[in-house]
Design a protein around this motif. Structure first.
Motif, short mmCIF file in Angstrom:
data_model
loop_
_atom_site.label_atom_id
_atom_site.label_comp_id
_atom_site.label_asym_id
_atom_site.label_seq_id
_atom_site.Cartn_x
_atom_site.Cartn_y
_atom_site.Cartn_z
N ILE A 187 54.29 46.98 36.74
CA ILE A 187 54.35 47.32 38.25
C ILE A 187 52.75 48.33 38.18
O ILE A 187 52.35 49.47 39.57
N VAL A 188 52.83 48.81 36.72
CA VAL A 188 51.63 49.38 37.16
C VAL A 188 50.33 48.75 37.45
O VAL A 188 49.53 49.16 37.76
N LEU A 189 49.81 47.65 36.86
CA LEU A 189 49.24 46.49 36.70
C LEU A 189 48.72 46.28 38.47
O LEU A 189 47.78 45.68 38.81
N PHE A 190 50.33 45.52 38.78
CA PHE A 190 50.58 45.56 40.28
C PHE A 190 49.98 46.27 40.83
O PHE A 190 49.07 46.00 42.23
N ALA A 191 50.06 47.53 40.65
CA ALA A 191 49.15 48.75 41.65
C ALA A 191 48.19 48.61 41.44
O ALA A 191 47.34 49.26 42.46
N VAL A 192 47.34 48.50 40.75
CA VAL A 192 45.31 48.53 40.21
C VAL A 192 44.95 47.30 41.27
O VAL A 192 44.38 47.30 41.81
N VAL A 193 45.90 46.11 41.05
CA VAL A 193 45.45 45.11 41.73
C VAL A 193 46.07 45.24 43.54
O VAL A 193 44.89 44.75 44.63
N PHE A 194 46.89 46.18 43.51
CA PHE A 194 46.83 46.61 44.88
C PHE A 194 46.22 47.37 45.86
O PHE A 194 45.50 47.19 46.89
N PHE A 195 45.35 48.66 44.85
CA PHE A 195 44.48 49.45 45.48
C PHE A 195 42.88 48.64 45.17
O PHE A 195 42.24 49.14 45.58
N TRP A 196 42.89 47.71 44.19
CA TRP A 196 41.52 47.15 43.88
C TRP A 196 41.15 46.05 45.21
O TRP A 196 40.33 45.82 45.46
N PRO A 198 41.70 46.59 48.37
CA PRO A 198 41.21 47.21 49.72
C PRO A 198 39.29 46.74 49.63
O PRO A 198 38.60 46.92 49.77
N PRO A 199 38.77 47.71 48.50
CA PRO A 199 37.29 47.83 47.91
C PRO A 199 36.66 46.29 47.86
O PRO A 199 35.80 45.95 48.75
N HIS A 200 37.67 45.68 47.76
CA HIS A 200 37.39 44.11 47.20
C HIS A 200 36.85 43.26 48.63
O HIS A 200 35.49 42.48 49.27
N GLN A 289 23.80 46.62 51.99
CA GLN A 289 24.13 44.69 50.77
C GLN A 289 25.55 45.13 50.34
O GLN A 289 26.08 45.60 48.57
N PRO A 290 26.07 44.73 50.73
CA PRO A 290 27.87 44.96 50.57
C PRO A 290 28.26 44.25 49.41
O PRO A 290 28.68 44.74 48.33
N MET A 291 27.19 42.73 48.75
CA MET A 291 28.15 42.61 48.19
C MET A 291 27.36 42.91 46.66
O MET A 291 28.49 42.05 45.84
N ARG A 292 26.85 43.36 47.13
CA ARG A 292 27.18 44.11 45.83
C ARG A 292 28.63 44.56 44.47
O ARG A 292 28.17 44.52 43.21
N LEU A 293 29.18 45.49 45.69
CA LEU A 293 29.91 46.10 45.43
C LEU A 293 31.36 45.01 45.18
O LEU A 293 31.97 44.93 44.32
N PHE A 294 31.37 44.08 45.82
CA PHE A 294 32.39 42.45 45.96
C PHE A 294 31.82 41.87 44.66
O PHE A 294 32.73 41.77 44.03
N HIS A 295 30.48 41.36 43.96
CA HIS A 295 30.35 40.87 43.16
C HIS A 295 30.97 41.85 42.25
O HIS A 295 31.55 41.72 41.11
#
Length: 315
Positions: A187-196, A198-200, A289-295
């Motif tokens: 569930i913690v790892l689920f939450a990590v991906v959940f919050f990851w 939107p920025p991605h 340069q948003p693709m810097r954050l995307f990658h």
């Protein structure tokens, strides 16, 4: 896995009319419908969790069955998404070279393909993994298709926030494949991906916001300024990093995982704050340069889950 783009210019109609697709063209078009790059990312959050759940190397047969079932399930969901979104895919630069907009595959054939993949994935997981993993896989598939694709995507700026839940299920499936039950660790790892997520996704949407605006998909960068989007990215990034550190006390990991999580988190936050600083001065892509954050986000998730897999081998 090497991704071959089935939408290369060689498959497009030329000035004399549409070209006849070869057998290889059609096969690669079907492969493209499953979005192999998305599948790779999903499997990257499945297999390491299996290592963590097993506190070592899980049985090879179980890993193979889980990977096959997960691949078929994710591919099925992607196919359904392509069928439903074929109208807007045809208008967007990023997606108009997909198989359906270019009429290499018919919607009916793609729909049958998606159903077959979904049924096969459920059978594989139910028979060779366990029923709980199969149920979770079907749930993720249904959530992605019915909740994200059909309900949220074209209606709200929060589409990928809540729709991104579907992409969090692999962490649960990897854990239940080994243990047969759920716990706070996945569930913690689920939450990590959940919050990851939107920025991605918002970083990518900043790059293609004109595409989304053209087809009236209300991604956050379409309806809000880059400065507002970047601030949201910073907030979610901080919550993501804090959540990733929860795994240390919850799962009693060794020192490798928290060290890697802190280093990767610091790099990710630096990228997020950098985007926010640039967004304060300009909305231009050349400045943002948003693709810097995307990658960087792809690298962050990949290395974090590699640490999840390696930590129990050393601990």
């Amino acid at each position: 896995m090497t991704y071959v783009d089935p939408t290369s210019p060689e498959l497009l109609a030329d000035d004399e009319g549409p070209q006849r697709a070869t057998f290889r063209d059609v096969v690669m078009a079907y492969v493209g419908l499953t979005k192999p790059r998305v599948i790779e990312l999903l499997l990257l959050t499945t297999v390491p969790v299996m290592f963590f759940a097993a506190r070592g190397v899980p049985p090879l047969g179980l890993v193979v069955a889980t990977v096959i079932g997960g691949t078929l399930s994710a591919g099925s969901a992607s196919v359904f998404n392509c069928v439903y979104d074929r109208d807007i895919d045809e208008q967007m630069r990023r997606t108009r070279r997909r198989a359906l907009p270019r009429h290499i595959v018919t919607p009916a054939a793609a729909l049958v393909f998606g159903v077959v993949l979904g049924v096969l994935s459920t059978v594989v997981l139910a028979l060779w993994v366990n029923p709980l993993s199969a149920v979770l896989s079907v749930s993720a598939n249904a959530f992605y298709v019915f909740v994200y694709t059909m309900l949220l995507k074209r209606r709200t700026t929060q589409n990928i926030v809540w729709g991104g839940i579907a992409g969090c299920f692999p962490a649960l499936i990897g854990w239940t494949a080994v243990t047969g039950e759920l716990s706070w660790v996945p569930i913690v790892l689920f939450a990590v991906v959940f919050f990851w997520t939107p920025p991605h996704t918002w970083a990518l949407a900043l790059r293609y916001r004109e595409d989304y605006a053209q087809v009236d998909v209300p991604m956050l960068p379409v309806v809000k300024s880059a400065r507002v989007v970047a601030l949201q990215i910073v907030i979610y990034s901080w919550v993501m990093v804090a959540t990733s550190l929860l795994l240390w006390p919850v799962a009693s990991t060794g020192l490798l995982y928290p060290i890697v999580a802190v280093v990767l988190g610091a790099v990710f936050l630096a990228q997020a704050h950098g985007l926010h600083r640039r967004a304060k001065t300009s909305d231009e892509l050349s400045v943002l340069q948003p693709m810097r954050l995307f990658h960087s986000s792809n690298l962050y998730l990949s290395l974090l889950f590699v640490a999840v897999a390696i930590d129990p081998l050393l601990h």
